[in-house]
Design a protein around this motif. Sequence first.
Motif, short mmCIF file in Angstrom:
data_model
loop_
_atom_site.label_atom_id
_atom_site.label_comp_id
_atom_site.label_asym_id
_atom_site.label_seq_id
_atom_site.Cartn_x
_atom_site.Cartn_y
_atom_site.Cartn_z
N LEU A 26 -7.98 2.84 6.89
CA LEU A 26 -7.25 2.97 8.15
C LEU A 26 -6.00 3.82 7.97
CD1 LEU A 26 -6.76 2.04 11.12
CD2 LEU A 26 -5.53 0.08 10.15
N LEU A 27 -5.25 3.53 6.92
CA LEU A 27 -4.01 4.26 6.70
C LEU A 27 -4.28 5.72 6.33
CD1 LEU A 27 -1.93 1.57 4.79
CD2 LEU A 27 -1.87 2.12 7.23
N MET A 28 -5.29 5.95 5.49
CA MET A 28 -5.60 7.31 5.08
C MET A 28 -6.18 8.13 6.24
SD MET A 28 -4.52 7.78 2.08
CE MET A 28 -3.17 6.68 2.59
N LEU A 29 -6.83 7.47 7.18
CA LEU A 29 -7.41 8.16 8.33
C LEU A 29 -6.35 8.93 9.11
CD1 LEU A 29 -9.90 8.59 10.23
CD2 LEU A 29 -9.20 6.48 11.38
N HIS A 30 -5.15 8.39 9.14
CA HIS A 30 -4.08 8.98 9.95
C HIS A 30 -2.99 9.67 9.13
CE1 HIS A 30 -5.64 7.19 13.64
NE2 HIS A 30 -5.84 6.08 12.95
N SER A 31 -3.15 9.73 7.81
CA SER A 31 -2.07 10.23 6.96
C SER A 31 -1.81 11.72 7.17
CB SER A 31 -2.37 9.95 5.49
OG SER A 31 -3.57 10.59 5.08
N ASP A 32 -2.86 12.51 7.40
CA ASP A 32 -2.65 13.95 7.60
C ASP A 32 -1.86 14.22 8.88
OD1 ASP A 32 -3.95 14.60 5.27
OD2 ASP A 32 -5.85 15.11 6.23
N ARG A 33 -2.16 13.48 9.93
CA ARG A 33 -1.42 13.65 11.18
C ARG A 33 0.03 13.25 11.00
NH1 ARG A 33 -4.04 10.53 15.91
NH2 ARG A 33 -2.94 12.06 17.17
N LEU A 34 0.26 12.18 10.26
CA LEU A 34 1.63 11.75 10.00
C LEU A 34 2.39 12.81 9.22
CD1 LEU A 34 1.53 7.98 8.99
CD2 LEU A 34 2.37 8.98 11.12
N ARG A 35 1.73 13.40 8.24
CA ARG A 35 2.39 14.42 7.43
C ARG A 35 2.79 15.61 8.30
NH1 ARG A 35 2.48 18.84 4.42
NH2 ARG A 35 3.27 18.70 2.28
#
Length: 212
Positions: A26-35
């Motif tokens: 779940l966390l990795m799914l959104h990590s690129d957008r957060l970056r």
Amino acid sequence: MAQVDSETAELLRLVDCGDDAALQRLLMLHSDRLRRAVAVHMDRRLAKRFDPSDIVQEALVDASRKLPDYLREQPIPFYPWLRRLALERLVQAHRRHLWSKARAVSREESEDLLLPDESVLLLVDRLAASGPSPSQVLMQDDSREQIFAALGRLTLSDRQVLVMRYLEELPFGEIAAALGLEVGAVKMRHLRAIRRLQALLRDGDGSGSREP
């Protein structure tokens, strides 16, 4: 419960059932957008010390700790919630390393302050490439320098919605959740921002009066 995409919803369900592997997915799914969001707002002086991924990692640790509380109510979609945690971490980093500790800033103001000139120039380019829309008309006869100056004269709320739409590439629904507004209100704010840019550019070089 907030509306979320199907993959995120399923992972949230598994996490709520105690699946630790689902939490990491779940966390990795959104990590690129957060970056991407952090990179847009990070002061270039801070970027000499930190990579946006460092801020994202801190935010993901916060998310892991706070997720049980989030799961109980899920008041907003998951990504806008994560984004809020990441920007809070970024504000803390700016305050520690760049800002006076005595200076108090609101969340909305801090997001505007954390937009370096490089990101404004990228916003100009994104508006130019945004396809058949009011922004395409806006870009036809104006130089990047004129548009840069006009963007600086928009209200904070108008700049904010353009940044979220064109640099962070958020859908209107997520922008609405992040700002605590209805989707229709966000669409109107977006259109208003484009029209105000057009009006400023008609004044010649973005030096027209700034609307309240």
